[in-house]
Design an enzyme around this catalytic site. Structure first.
Site, PDB file in Angstrom:
ATOM      1  N   GLU A 182       0.751  -1.216   0.000  1.00  0.00           N
ATOM      2  CA  GLU A 182       0.211   0.023  -0.007  1.00  0.00           C
ATOM      3  C   GLU A 182       0.709   1.367   0.069  1.00  0.00           C
ATOM      4  OE1 GLU A 182       0.473  -1.314   4.223  1.00  0.00           O
ATOM      5  OE2 GLU A 182      -0.103  -2.292   2.488  1.00  0.00           O
TER       6      GLU A 182
ATOM      7  N   ASP B 223      23.378  16.897 -30.170  1.00  0.00           N
ATOM      8  CA  ASP B 223      23.854  17.672 -31.147  1.00  0.00           C
ATOM      9  C   ASP B 223      25.203  18.076 -30.915  1.00  0.00           C
ATOM     10  OD1 ASP B 223      23.753  19.284 -33.682  1.00  0.00           O
ATOM     11  OD2 ASP B 223      22.441  20.884 -32.736  1.00  0.00           O
TER      12      ASP B 223
ATOM     13  N   ASP C  59      17.864  21.359 -29.435  1.00  0.00           N
ATOM     14  CA  ASP C  59      17.027  22.585 -29.136  1.00  0.00           C
ATOM     15  C   ASP C  59      16.450  23.302 -30.413  1.00  0.00           C
ATOM     16  OD1 ASP C  59      19.374  23.322 -30.434  1.00  0.00           O
ATOM     17  OD2 ASP C  59      20.140  24.683 -28.843  1.00  0.00           O
TER      18      ASP C  59
ATOM     19  N   ASP D 139      15.064  18.964 -34.302  1.00  0.00           N
ATOM     20  CA  ASP D 139      15.268  17.912 -33.318  1.00  0.00           C
ATOM     21  C   ASP D 139      13.923  17.466 -32.851  1.00  0.00           C
ATOM     22  OD1 ASP D 139      18.079  18.214 -33.031  1.00  0.00           O
ATOM     23  OD2 ASP D 139      17.971  19.979 -32.069  1.00  0.00           O
TER      24      ASP D 139
ATOM     25  N   ASN E  99       6.703 -13.709   5.885  1.00  0.00           N
ATOM     26  CA  ASN E  99       5.648 -13.693   6.812  1.00  0.00           C
ATOM     27  C   ASN E  99       4.470 -14.412   6.644  1.00  0.00           C
ATOM     28  OD1 ASN E  99       6.895 -11.961   8.276  1.00  0.00           O
ATOM     29  ND2 ASN E  99       5.758  -9.978   7.496  1.00  0.00           N
TER      30      ASN E  99
ATOM     31  N   ASN F 278       2.253  -3.983  10.340  1.00  0.00           N
ATOM     32  CA  ASN F 278       2.193  -3.411   9.210  1.00  0.00           C
ATOM     33  C   ASN F 278       2.329  -1.977   8.690  1.00  0.00           C
ATOM     34  OD1 ASN F 278       2.303  -4.188   6.065  1.00  0.00           O
ATOM     35  ND2 ASN F 278       0.106  -3.074   6.066  1.00  0.00           N
TER      36      ASN F 278
ATOM     37  N   ASP G  34       5.487   0.313   7.436  1.00  0.00           N
ATOM     38  CA  ASP G  34       5.212   1.136   6.281  1.00  0.00           C
ATOM     39  C   ASP G  34       5.597   2.783   6.874  1.00  0.00           C
ATOM     40  OD1 ASP G  34       3.885  -0.601   4.724  1.00  0.00           O
ATOM     41  OD2 ASP G  34       1.883  -0.169   5.108  1.00  0.00           O
TER      42      ASP G  34
END
Length: 921
Positions: A354, A396, A664, A668, A732, A757, A761
């Site tokens: 999550e 270039d 540029d 291109d 787990n 958990n 997290d």
């Protein structure tokens, strides 16, 4: 009251009168009834465009409340206030409530909410509160982090604004005729002026000036045009540019895309020049209408997003298999199906990544902010990972390898001797051209002594212009000298100029262009190229003053006068940057429209080893199969057209490379759209900046090298979270399956799993700020879901071994072997499970020995210590009964370090085996 003051007061009155009169007329183009409009547009918009195309310029300007010299600032502001900015709806930020909903609306949070509802219905308020808290925290964390990331990205984008050249007039231009007619008062009239405005400020009625390289900022009607060619590929799929005119030639045309004098927002000018009036902005444009239809549709995922999604679904599929197993084993062995369901749902929650969206977003945002300090603006966050995955950089030559400070080094005649006449003709050409002025023109115009000597304003008058395009590679102006005769002056690439010359000037004499002279000319220009000079040829032709307009057909039978040669020295930092990129596994390939001799010399000076030079003419003759091999063996490509650049990039991508392109110019833009990561600079033409993913405020390869490293650092930190989550979750669940089969009570309550958990997290929030080993930055990195699955299967069971040891310890050492003693058992596994989950962060973040050879960043170390402290406090503190835990005996804390050290030692040994067998991405 003196007469001067009276005049000023009256002028003010006339200005006010004019404002009121014109504000009443300010409105969008009225919808006119037409039949058979384009099926791609709402009928009202299609009818408006057709009506605008068929109106006379004067009538259209009146209808828009505008003027041939444009709107005043006050008029434009009034329209903008009424209809809003020139922005397409889907580009606007989401309202906060919708963003909050989207932050919540994912399968993981919906699963948690379902679990909270079940807990509430079963009157387990403690579990309801804990689960609800987890949902709220996860949602708010993602909302806050994404809002902050979006704000940072918007601020960075605001630094690069695409502008349009708009004609603005002063109110006194309207007041003056009235003053003179009624009162005989002559007011000072300011001429209309050209201003550069961000395109979001444009309104219907604005008169804009367009030239090669400009992006069309809104739907417009052409008022005047000179050889105007527009690329509409984004709208119609046409590969070739379309010529636009000031008039609608086909009066029967009813499809807006077939109108000759209508320009569409988002297309771009390839060559030529024009003035146009804006007839539609924002959502009232062709582009805006099409975009609004897909506002509610998610964008097609990028390769980066696809990689994240594949990993997420890998874990979710694993959850969908394991959760039902846990449910049925616990239901049949314990007999309490409601408790088994809650436990299975808790397992499902524990298996879902999550925090993955939040980790990904925050890591990318942190990378974007870091790069902004290095003068790199990230327009699309996902591009950061592509930066790190890039293994080929196409660039270039001009301004990247070189200083982009071109100066005029030589002006010589056909034989290479200094010639003032060549400089004078080149100056007149650059002075009078209105198309795409480049650095070469700027270098010529720096010779102000030529201006003083020629005095163009007094002695010359511009007659016409033939703009530059990338096919002819030349441009011409026609000037009248004292109105006695016309002189057509052409400058451009040597070969293209020679193709339209039949004579050469030698001193005062003019000679036919023979094969012998042609060979000698090429020898002279080659010698200049070998000196590193870029050579532009200059030719001319005198004509009688009878024509008023000229075209490409008039560029013939010219006389070659000589050459202007420019020098663009290499940057001092280029050699070091190329070496740094090479050390990090990025191959640099030079793609340039310049000639091969100049390119070769620059490459030698910056230390770029040449593996063969391939010319555009060679590429024309190659099949895709042959070119696919050639792009691997060559690293310098010269005399290229835009199509050549795009084709080279496509071949490199087809060969499996992650390709970046730095450019540029107009030429291109096709390649920038094709590559994995388009890179441009803030001084680039509009269409190049729009096509790019990354904008550099400093045109330097050294900056790119830092961007590549940050991209790899960002990817490495994301990969850490995924590896940790995958391996920890697998271990787990395996432990839970064993415990469910043999222990007469639940090894951990659903609430315990959820709290564990949640704490795990929270400990991951600091991962975006973690250090990354230098060894992991040396090579490009890509998503490889198969490797993640293998990693999960390899390291997951290690934690299960120590979970089983903990089971045995709690069962045999502490006697927690009956349902009455289950709280002690659950408390013991809760602490071990949380600590092993937290420590796996440090074990898997590096292939080295953690804490010794590679130390995590301070935020991650602090977060780990806090979570471990909370994990011990919960069963030992006053909140233990609330979480259905109990205090653990002193002997437990004597044995706990042994379990953790053994776990870390075995993991380190397995890491060594894994690295030797599979490597470490």
């Amino acid at each position: 009251m003196n007469f001067t003051l009276l005049k000023e007061l009256f002028a003010g009155f006339l200005r006010t009168r004019h404002i009121v009169r014109h504000f009443r007329r300010l409105a969008l183009l009225e919808t006119l009834a037409q039949t058979g409009v384009s099926r791609d547009l709402p009928s009202t918009l299609a009818q408006s465009l057709v009506a605008a195309a068929k109106s006379t310029p004067e009538a259209l300007l009146r209808q828009l409340g505008s003027h041939a010299d444009g709107l005043t600032e006050a008029q434009a502001e009034a329209v903008r206030t009424r209809i809003g900015a020139n922005e397409v709806e889907h580009e606007k930020p989401l309202p906060w409530w919708l963003h909050l909903w989207l932050s919540y609306r994912n399968p993981f949070n919906l699963l948690l909410t379902l679990l909270a509802i079940i807990s509430y219905l079963t009157e387990d308020m403690k579990a309801t509160i804990v689960i609800g808290t987890m949902v709220v925290i996860a949602t708010l964390l993602r909302f806050w982090q994404e809002a902050k990331a979006n704000k940072a990205a918007d601020a960075l984008k605001a630094m690069v604004s695409t502008t349009a050249t708009v004609i603005r007039r002063d109110l006194s231009q309207d007041a003056a005729p009235d003053a003179e007619r009624y009162f005989g008062v002559e007011l000072h009239v300011k001429p209309a002026r050209r201003v550069e405005l961000p395109i979001r400020l444009l309104v219907p009625g604005d008169v804009i000036v367009l030239s090669a390289g400009d992006m069309i900022p809104a739907d417009c009607r052409v008022l005047s045009a000179k050889d105007l060619f527009v690329s509409q590929a984004a709208m119609t799929g046409e590969s070739m540019p379309v010529e636009k005119f000031a008039i609608q030639r086909d009066a029967s045309a009813i499809n807006p895309l077939e109108l000759d004098n209508i320009l569409f927002m988002g297309t771009n000018v390839v060559s030529g020049s024009a003035t146009a009036v804006v007839v539609g902005t924002g959502n009232n444009t062709y582009f805006g209408t099409l975009a609004s239809r897909v506002t509610a549709t998610d964008r097609a995922p990028t390769s980066f997003q696809s990689g994240v999604n594949k990993v997420s679904w890998l874990l979710i599929r694993f959850m969908l298999v394991m959760s039902p197993l846990v449910l049925f084993i616990n239901g049949f062995t314990k007999g309490d199906w409601m408790e088994a369901l809650l436990f299975a749902l808790s397992i499902a929650v524990g298996l879902t990544p999550e925090m993955l969206p939040m980790i990904v977003t925050s890591t990318l945002a942190k990378g974007a902010v870091f790069l902004s300090r290095k003068k790199v603006i990230v327009k699309r966050l996902d591009a950061i990972q592509n930066f790190g995955a890039m293994d080929v950089l196409c660039t270039d030559k001009t301004g990247t390898l070189t200083q982009d400070k071109i100066f005029l080094a030589r002006h010589v005649d056909v034989w290479g001797e200094d010639s003032d006449e060549v400089l004078e003709l080149a100056y007149l050409n650059s002075y009078y051209q209105t198309g795409l002025k480049n650095l070469l023109d700027a270098a010529v115009l720096e010779h102000t002594e030529v201006y003083r000597e020629l005095d163009p304003a007094k002695n010359f008058r511009k007659v016409d212009e033939i703009p530059f395009d990338f096919t002819r590679r030349r441009m011409s102006v026609v000037v009248a000298e004292h109105d006695e005769h016309h002189v057509l002056i052409t400058k451009g690439a040597v070969e293209e100029i020679l193709s339209v010359c039949t004579q050469v000037r030698h001193g005062e004499a003019v000679e036919p262009l023979t094969p012998e002279l042609l060979a000698r000319i090429r020898q002279v220009t080659n010698n200049l190229n070998k000196e590193g000079l870029r050579v532009i040829a200059v030719a001319a032709k005198e004509l009688p003053p009878t024509q008023g307009t000229y075209s490409v057909a008039d560029e013939r039978e010219l006389t070659l006068i000589g050459y202007v040669a420019f020098l663009d020295p290499p940057k001092e930092s280029t050699a070091a940057a190329l070496q740094a990129l090479a050390e990090h596994g990025v191959a640099v390939k030079v793609l340039t429209g310049d000639n091969e001799l100049v390119t070769a010399k620059i490459c030698r000076e910056v230390g770029l080893q040449q593996n063969g030079v391939l010319l555009g003419s060679d590429i024309e003759r190659m099949s895709d199969e042959v070119l696919a091999e050639a792009v691997e063996t060559h690293n310098v490509f010269a005399k290229l057209t835009p199509a050549h650049k795009e084709r080279i990039v496509r071949m490199l991508k087809a060969n499996g490379h992650v390709v970046g392109f730095m450019g540029d110019g107009i030429n291109d833009a096709p390649a920038l759209r094709t590559v994995d990561i388009g890179i441009s600079v803030d001084t680039a033409v509009d269409i190049a900046k729009e096509a790019a993913d990354i904008i550099l405020l400093e045109k330097s390869l050294m900056v790119l090298e830092e961007g590549v490293l940050e991209g790899r650092r960002t990817f490495a930190n994301m990969l850490k979270y995924i590896k940790m989550t995958a391996s920890s979750n697998f271990g787990n669940v395996f432990s839970v399956l064993v415990a469910s089969a043999y222990i007469p009570f639940l090894p951990m309550l659903p609430m315990h799993l959820l709290v564990q958990n949640l704490l795990y997290d929270i400990s991951q929030i600091a991962i975006p700020f973690d250090n990354v080993d230098e060894e992991l930055l040396r090579k490009p990195q890509r998503w490889q879901p198969g490797d993640i699955g293998r990693f999960m299967m390899f390291f997951g069971p290690i934690s299960s071994i120590f979970d089983l040891i903990t089971y045995a310890m709690m069962w045999f050492v502490f006697g927690a072997d009956t349902p009455e003693e289950q709280t002690l058992f659950q408390s013991g596994w809760f602490v071990v499970g949380l600590m092993t989950q937290t420590l796996i962060v440090h074990m898997i973040r590096t292939p080295k020995i953690p804490f010794v050879q590679s130390r995590a960043a301070t935020p991650l170390m602090v977060m780990t210590a806090i979570i471990i402290a909370i994990g011990i406090f919960l069963p030992m503190g006053p909140l233990a009964h609330y979480f259905k835990l109990q205090a653990l005996p002193p002997l437990y804390f004597a044995l706990l370090p042994l379990i953790l050290l053994a776990y870390m030692g075995l993991t380190q040994v397995m890491k060594g085996i894994y690295v030797r067998r599979y490597g470490w991405q």
